[in-house]
Design a protein around this motif. Structure first.
Motif, PDB file in Angstrom:
ATOM      1  N   ARG A  55       0.835  -1.203   0.000  1.00  0.00           N
ATOM      2  CA  ARG A  55       0.000   0.000   0.000  1.00  0.00           C
ATOM      3  C   ARG A  55       0.868   1.251   0.000  1.00  0.00           C
ATOM      4  N   ASN A  59      -1.609   6.502   2.064  1.00  0.00           N
ATOM      5  CA  ASN A  59      -3.001   6.037   2.181  1.00  0.00           C
ATOM      6  C   ASN A  59      -3.250   5.567   3.619  1.00  0.00           C
ATOM      7  N   PRO A  60      -3.983   6.363   4.405  1.00  0.00           N
ATOM      8  CA  PRO A  60      -4.080   6.101   5.848  1.00  0.00           C
ATOM      9  C   PRO A  60      -4.755   4.785   6.204  1.00  0.00           C
ATOM     10  N   THR A 114      -5.471  13.431  11.092  1.00  0.00           N
ATOM     11  CA  THR A 114      -6.721  12.801  11.537  1.00  0.00           C
ATOM     12  C   THR A 114      -6.577  11.290  11.423  1.00  0.00           C
ATOM     13  N   PRO A 139      -6.594  -2.061   8.116  1.00  0.00           N
ATOM     14  CA  PRO A 139      -6.963  -1.931   6.712  1.00  0.00           C
ATOM     15  C   PRO A 139      -7.518  -3.266   6.240  1.00  0.00           C
ATOM     16  N   SER A 140      -8.251  -3.272   5.149  1.00  0.00           N
ATOM     17  CA  SER A 140      -8.801  -4.536   4.665  1.00  0.00           C
ATOM     18  C   SER A 140      -7.658  -5.486   4.291  1.00  0.00           C
ATOM     19  N   ILE A 180     -17.483   5.232   6.205  1.00  0.00           N
ATOM     20  CA  ILE A 180     -16.542   6.165   6.834  1.00  0.00           C
ATOM     21  C   ILE A 180     -17.145   7.569   6.828  1.00  0.00           C
ATOM     22  N   ARG A 192     -17.035   7.175   2.602  1.00  0.00           N
ATOM     23  CA  ARG A 192     -17.150   5.874   1.926  1.00  0.00           C
ATOM     24  C   ARG A 192     -18.475   5.246   2.345  1.00  0.00           C
TER      25      ARG A 192
HETATM   26  P1  AMP Z   1      -8.951   0.183   3.905  1.00  0.00           P
HETATM   27  O1  AMP Z   1      -7.804   0.413   4.815  1.00  0.00           O
HETATM   28  O2  AMP Z   1      -8.575  -0.499   2.656  1.00  0.00           O
HETATM   29  O3  AMP Z   1     -10.139  -0.411   4.583  1.00  0.00           O
HETATM   30  O4  AMP Z   1      -9.412   1.636   3.479  1.00  0.00           O
HETATM   31  C1  AMP Z   1      -9.599   2.598   4.444  1.00  0.00           C
HETATM   32  C2  AMP Z   1     -10.003   3.878   3.787  1.00  0.00           C
HETATM   33  O5  AMP Z   1     -10.202   4.849   4.802  1.00  0.00           O
HETATM   34  C3  AMP Z   1      -8.962   4.404   2.854  1.00  0.00           C
HETATM   35  O6  AMP Z   1      -9.518   4.609   1.587  1.00  0.00           O
HETATM   36  C4  AMP Z   1      -8.522   5.713   3.471  1.00  0.00           C
HETATM   37  O7  AMP Z   1      -8.317   6.684   2.474  1.00  0.00           O
HETATM   38  C5  AMP Z   1      -9.671   6.081   4.392  1.00  0.00           C
HETATM   39  N1  AMP Z   1      -9.179   6.782   5.566  1.00  0.00           N
HETATM   40  C6  AMP Z   1      -8.532   6.256   6.600  1.00  0.00           C
HETATM   41  N2  AMP Z   1      -8.158   7.227   7.457  1.00  0.00           N
HETATM   42  C7  AMP Z   1      -8.564   8.390   6.944  1.00  0.00           C
HETATM   43  C8  AMP Z   1      -8.455   9.765   7.340  1.00  0.00           C
HETATM   44  N3  AMP Z   1      -7.807  10.120   8.440  1.00  0.00           N
HETATM   45  N4  AMP Z   1      -9.006  10.684   6.556  1.00  0.00           N
HETATM   46  C9  AMP Z   1      -9.638  10.317   5.424  1.00  0.00           C
HETATM   47  N5  AMP Z   1      -9.757   9.069   4.984  1.00  0.00           N
HETATM   48  C10 AMP Z   1      -9.240   8.104   5.729  1.00  0.00           C
END
Ligand code: AMP
Ligand code: MG
Length: 326
Positions: A55, A59-60, A114, A139-140, A180, A192
């Motif tokens: 990843r 990408n948080p 954040t 994360p997934s 989200i 999301r």
């Molecule tokens: P995943 O980790 O694949 O489940 O995806 C988590 C999603 O949450 C990602 O697309 C990130 O961009 C989003 N996300 C996680 N933390 C934040 C944050 N602090 N601000 C905006 N988006 C976030």
């Protein structure tokens, strides 16, 4: 070596919990999809998650806690709307973006100030976090750009040898990722879509809007063949699919479609993956994984119209097809 733990057989998770707290990596079940977890407070451990997933570092990661005491340790500025969301939707599939505290290393949030957090609805997941004793990353559990996983056996295929533990908790109950949200100027912004819908939040008397997510990965729903969502009215659907098949005899065509149209089309296409509209959310990723594994040029996907979940399912299907419709 990857160790397998089967929660149905009540395998002991003490050793696993210790390993994860000390920076090990596990694939674990939640009610949404399987996640990849490590100690979210340990910068080096968090780096491993980005490596295992492939990843991008900006990408948080989402973080899971088992209770609000743990939440208070990692976030600040919790306001009235946050509290309302927490009271009504936690434990559950709603990730809320908060201001992060400095105890969380910067790499967890990809440099953002954040962090997205939730208390998972699955009590087994909460127990695992409780045992580990610290917030964990979630994360997934998929290689970046691949489909999410709701079944430990698929996780095993993809991650055996790459993580310390895979915990099998059976099929994920919900089957798609969490909703989200972020609270801005008193408005809840949906970043999301997930199983908690806009209307569910509006029922609390809160204003809700859709918004877009930063650094979104559009390949997340890639089934490795073309896909087209058939959006015509139910009465025209057979005619539309029939027309497409007749005009594209040079292509290997698959259908992701309703049980009722199986008899009509299954003998005319190379693959027919049936879905039951009432259970499609729970099965979505298994259906998409099956589609990905099939050797097909183009999948026609029947749209889903008649359930509460139609809106979120259609949102996902449009991402699968890259907004291609007939
Ligand atoms: P995943 O980790 O694949 O489940 O995806 C988590 C999603 O949450 C990602 O697309 C990130 O961009 C989003 N996300 C996680 N933390 C934040 C944050 N602090 N601000 C905006 N988006 C976030
Ligand atoms: Mg993901």
């Amino acid at each position: 070596m990857t160790k397998l733990i089967d929660l149905k057989k009540n395998d002991n998770i003490e050793e696993c919990a210790k390993c994860i707290k000390n920076g090990g990596v596990m694939i674990f079940p939640t009610e949404t999809v399987y996640g990849i977890g490590t100690n979210a407070l340990d910068k080096e451990a968090v780096d491993k998650i980005f490596t295992v997933k492939g990843r991008k570092s900006d990408n948080p990661l989402i973080v899971l806690v088992s209770n609000t005491i743990m939440l208070d340790k990692i976030v600040s500025n919790i306001n009235e709307i946050h509290r309302k969301l927490i009271e009504n939707f936690w434990p559950g599939p709603l990730t809320i973006i908060f201001d992060k505290k400095d105890v969380l290393p910067e790499n967890v949030t990809g440099g953002f100030d954040t962090v997205g957090v939730r208390i998972p609805g699955n009590s087994l997941t909460r127990k695992i976090i409780e045992k580990i004793g610290v917030p964990i990353t979630a994360p997934s559990a998929n290689i970046s750009g691949k489909l999410s996983i709701i079944d430990a056996s698929i996780a095993y295929r993809e991650f055996n040898g790459k993580v310390d533990y895979i915990i099998d908790g059976g099929l994920s109950d919900i089957g798609i990722e969490s909703t989200i949200v972020k609270v801005e100027d008193g408005i809840v912004k949906i970043l999301r879509c997930g199983s908690i819908l806009k209307e569910d939040i509006e029922k609390l008397g809160i204003e809700v809007e859709f918004s877009s997510i930063p650094s979104r990965n559009n390949k997340h729903y890639d089934i490795e063949s073309d896909a087209i969502v058939v959006t015509v009215e139910d009465k025209d659907i057979i005619h539309k699919i029939d027309e497409y098949i007749s005009n594209n005899t040079d292509k290997k065509i698959g259908i992701i479609g309703s049980c009722k149209n199986y008899d009509v089309f299954s003998s005319r296409v190379d693959k027919y993956i049936k879905f039951d509209e009432d259970n499609i959310m729970k099965n979505l990723y298994n259906i998409l994984n099956e589609a990905k594994e099939a050797d097909i040029d183009v999948f026609l996907i029947e749209s889903v119209k008649n359930t509460n979940e139609s809106q979120v399912i259609m949102n996902k299907l449009m991402q699968v097809s890259n907004n291609k419709i007939i």
